[in-house]
Each structure stands twice: as structure tokens, then as C-alpha cells.
Design a protein around this motif. Structure first.
Motif, PDB file in Angstrom:
ATOM      1  N   LEU A  20       0.806  -0.929   0.193  1.00 43.79           N
ATOM      2  CA  LEU A  20       0.043   0.123   0.092  1.00 43.79           C
ATOM      3  C   LEU A  20       0.991   1.277  -0.322  1.00 43.79           C
ATOM      4  N   ALA A  21       2.059   1.393   0.575  1.00 41.70           N
ATOM      5  CA  ALA A  21       2.866   2.336   1.058  1.00 41.70           C
ATOM      6  C   ALA A  21       3.299   2.813  -0.584  1.00 41.70           C
ATOM      7  N   PHE A  22       3.883   2.053  -1.283  1.00 42.94           N
ATOM      8  CA  PHE A  22       4.628   1.889  -2.732  1.00 42.94           C
ATOM      9  C   PHE A  22       3.341   2.420  -3.318  1.00 42.94           C
ATOM     10  N   ALA A  23       1.998   1.302  -3.737  1.00 42.59           N
ATOM     11  CA  ALA A  23       1.042   2.080  -4.551  1.00 42.59           C
ATOM     12  C   ALA A  23       0.687   3.477  -3.978  1.00 42.59           C
ATOM     13  N   GLU A  24       0.700   4.321  -2.992  1.00 38.15           N
ATOM     14  CA  GLU A  24      -0.002   5.540  -3.026  1.00 38.15           C
ATOM     15  C   GLU A  24       1.261   6.335  -3.024  1.00 38.15           C
ATOM     16  N   ALA A  25       2.771   6.005  -3.086  1.00 35.13           N
ATOM     17  CA  ALA A  25       3.836   6.520  -3.521  1.00 35.13           C
ATOM     18  C   ALA A  25       3.748   7.088  -4.679  1.00 35.13           C
ATOM     19  N   ALA A  26       3.415   5.869  -5.297  1.00 40.00           N
ATOM     20  CA  ALA A  26       3.049   5.900  -6.710  1.00 40.00           C
ATOM     21  C   ALA A  26       1.733   6.594  -7.554  1.00 40.00           C
ATOM     22  N   LEU A  27       0.707   7.252  -7.098  1.00 36.62           N
ATOM     23  CA  LEU A  27       0.007   7.321  -6.566  1.00 36.62           C
ATOM     24  C   LEU A  27       0.212   8.770  -6.278  1.00 36.62           C
ATOM     25  N   ARG A  28       0.635   9.198  -6.019  1.00 36.82           N
ATOM     26  CA  ARG A  28       1.542  10.900  -5.856  1.00 36.82           C
ATOM     27  C   ARG A  28       2.524  11.692  -6.172  1.00 36.82           C
ATOM     28  N   ASP A  29       3.517  10.131  -6.926  1.00 33.53           N
ATOM     29  CA  ASP A  29       4.796  10.682  -7.415  1.00 33.53           C
ATOM     30  C   ASP A  29       5.611  11.500  -6.686  1.00 33.53           C
ATOM     31  N   ALA A  30       5.204  10.816  -5.349  1.00 41.44           N
ATOM     32  CA  ALA A  30       6.099  11.119  -3.911  1.00 41.44           C
ATOM     33  C   ALA A  30       6.717  10.596  -3.030  1.00 41.44           C
ATOM     34  N   ARG A  31       7.942  11.122  -2.929  1.00 37.87           N
ATOM     35  CA  ARG A  31       9.516  10.251  -2.265  1.00 37.87           C
ATOM     36  C   ARG A  31       8.517   9.257  -0.731  1.00 37.87           C
ATOM     37  N   LEU A  32       8.748   7.356  -0.466  1.00 34.93           N
ATOM     38  CA  LEU A  32       8.889   7.018   0.178  1.00 34.93           C
ATOM     39  C   LEU A  32      10.214   6.956   1.648  1.00 34.93           C
ATOM     40  N   GLN A  33       9.461   7.180   2.617  1.00 34.80           N
ATOM     41  CA  GLN A  33       9.709   7.580   3.517  1.00 34.80           C
ATOM     42  C   GLN A  33      10.242   5.873   4.193  1.00 34.80           C
ATOM     43  N   VAL A  34      10.601   5.019   4.344  1.00 35.73           N
ATOM     44  CA  VAL A  34      11.007   4.014   5.086  1.00 35.73           C
ATOM     45  C   VAL A  34      11.744   3.838   6.380  1.00 35.73           C
TER      46      VAL A  34
END
Length: 300
Positions: A171-185
Motif C-alpha cells: 500500500l505504501a508503494f502504491a500510494e507513493a506511486a499515485l502521488r508521485d511521492a518519495r517513500l520514507q521507510v
């Protein structure tokens, strides 16, 4: 394409209308229909042993009428369905989540005590729904710590390297992709580590903190690898941080678009659905919307 709806729970409160706006944008990003649900609760339905949801009565629903007016002038909305059901919201909303991609609600509704940070309906939905639940907090929550290192859209996800849940990362990767966002893990590890040496005495063990941090980061990178392959456009930065996972996630929520956390895995001696202490703390204190993801079903 997933055609299941994004569900927004509304009750006419300002909190639920903020959640409605968030759900509308989520439905647009996913090209999914939006289902706006109002659960009407009456005294007869408020008994602990009554968990009934029924069809709406013949007369209109003022709460949904207000929502229709609010969405009437929105440009290019997704297909919107309006639904009124009767029953106890804390029981009805999780059941509705079985048909949804996301269930979105505000941190507080009309009822409850003014000082509560999270209402009982939000807690019940986040604990019991079969789909991810997004809780949209009230604006103005203050969190301590520095702001993001760089500007831009950002999704935050908590990763427990001892027991990672693939559905949370997905879900985190999918949301980042939808928002063109960086993912902070954020992968937190316990520190300082102490051991008993004698009755009443605690001493630091001979453990190299850098080694623990490096091992935590290496494990995190391994868990992220298959998701990076599926979402090569997402930049995912893994951080191994010492100490309190909840504190790190709350601090990272400052100016974030979304924080994603797992709910809790069922255990042999605790088979009931439950939420871990980290997830509860993030729900209560994070400044950004929080997505609580149910555990992936066990493999056959």
C-alpha cells in the motif's frame, strides 16, 4: 483495475467532511467510484447486542443532502454513490469495509468527548475492517522534531524488520506511486539494549550500535527490493533509527502526505483482532492522515 469503491464515512461533522475531501481525491487517483456512507444511530440501535444495519427510511437524509451540495461544483468527480444505513457505526463501518479499497473517516465524529484525539468509531474501523482504513486527523496537531530533509510529496511507512507485512509495503508503494511521492521507510531497532548482570543491575551489552543499524538497514533493503521492482518510479529511502518506532513515525508525519502502518498480526494466544501500541500511538498523535493496513491473509 480495482473497481471496488473508496468509502467515505460522514456524519455532518467538520472532521468527516475533511475525510470526505481526502476520500474524493483518493478515488480520483485510483479511478475508483466514491461511496459516501452515513450511519444513522438511534437509541434503539445503541444497545451493545444490536449490530444491525438496515435500509434507509423513506424520508431524506440531511447529512447526505449536505454532502451532495458540497460535491455539486467539484470538477470532474468520480462516480459517487450515496448510502444511508442504520445501526451502530462502530459495528457497521468495519463491515462495509469488506467491499472497499479504502475506508476513510475523520478522527472524531459528532459524538464523544471534546478532548478525545480519536473517536471510538475510528478506532473500531481501524481495528476491525478488512480493508485499509485511513483516518484524517484534525488540522493543527503539533509534532516534535525537525521537518523533512527535502521538499516535495512524501509518504511514510513503518517497517518492522523482525516481522514485515507485505500488504503494508504494497500500500505504501502504491500510494507513493499515485502521488508521485518519495517513500520514507522507517525501520526502528531497540536501543539502548540492556541485559541483567546481577540482581537489580542493568549493564549495556557488548553490542556495536553501528552493526545493529547496518543489519537493520540491510534487512529493510531486502524487503523493499521486490516492491522497488514493481514500482521503479518510486524513490524509497530506508532509514534505520534507534529507539521508539512510534516516536519516529509521529515526527516523520510532519508535512507528510500519508503515514502507513500495519494493524497487528493475530497470535495464537490472542486470536482477536487488535492493534499494536505503535499503531495506536501513531493514530493518536500523527499530524498527517494515517493508513492502517490489515495483515495479509495467511498463506495456504
Amino acid at each position: 483495475m480495482n473497481t471496488a469503491p473508496v468509502i467515505a464515512a460522514v456524519d455532518g461533522s467538520a472532521d468527516s467532511l475533511r475525510a470526505l475531501d481526502w476520500a474524493l481525491e483518493a478515488a480520483r487517483r485510483r479511478a475508483a467510484p466514491l461511496r459516501v456512507v452515513h450511519v444513522r444511530q438511534y437509541a434503539a440501535w445503541g444497545q451493545a447486542d444490536v449490530l444491525v444495519a438496515g435500509p434507509p427510511e423513506a424520508e431524506g437524509d440531511p447529512v447526505l443532502d449536505e454532502v451532495r451540495g458540497r460535491l455539486a461544483d467539484r470538477a470532474g468527480p468520480p462516480a459517487v454513490e450515496y448510502l444511508t444505513v442504520e445501526g451502530v457505526p462502530g459495528a457497521v463501518l468495519p463491515e462495509l469495509g469488506s467491499e472497499a479499497q479504502l475506508l476513510v473517516l475523520g478522527s472524531r465524529g459528532r459524538g464523544g468527548f471534546a478532548g478525545l484525539l480519536l473517536g471510538s468509531n475510528g478506532l473500531a474501523a481501524a481495528r476491525d475492517a478488512e480493508c485499509p482504513v485511513v483516518v484524517v486527523p484534525r488540522p493543527g496537531r503539533e509534532v516534535h522534531g525537525e521537518g523533512p530533509a527535502e521538499p516535495g510529496a512524501r509518504v511514510v511507512v513503518g517497517l518492522h524488520v523482525d516481522s514485515p507485512d507485505e500488504s503494508v509495503l504494497a500500500l505504501a508503494f502504491a500510494e507513493a506511486a499515485l502521488r508521485d511521492a518519495r517513500l520514507q521507510v522507517i525501520a526502528a531497532y531497540p536501543w539502548p539494549v540492556q541485559t541483567w548482570s546481577a540482581p537489580g543491575q542493568l549493564v549495556p551489552p557488548p553490542i556495536d550500535q553501528d552493526a545493529v543499524a547496518n543489519e537493520t538497514r540491510a534487512l529493510a533493503e531486502g524487503f523493499l527490493a521486490p516492491h522497488r521492482e514493481r514500482h521503479p518510479q518510486v524513490r524509497a529511502d530506508a532509514e534505520a533509527l534507534p529507539g521508539d518506532a512510534a516516536g519516529h513515525l509521529v515526527a516523520a508525519s510532519k508535512d507528510a502526505d500519508l503515514v502507513v502502518v500495519g494493524r497487528h498480526r493475530r497470535r495464537l494466544l490472542a486470536p482477536a483482532r487488535m492493534m499494536g501500541s505503535v499503531t495506536q500511538a501513531v493514530l493518536l498523535h500523527a499530524a498527517s492522515p494515517i493508513a492502517v493496513v490489515p495483515p495479509a491473509p495467511p498463506q495456504e
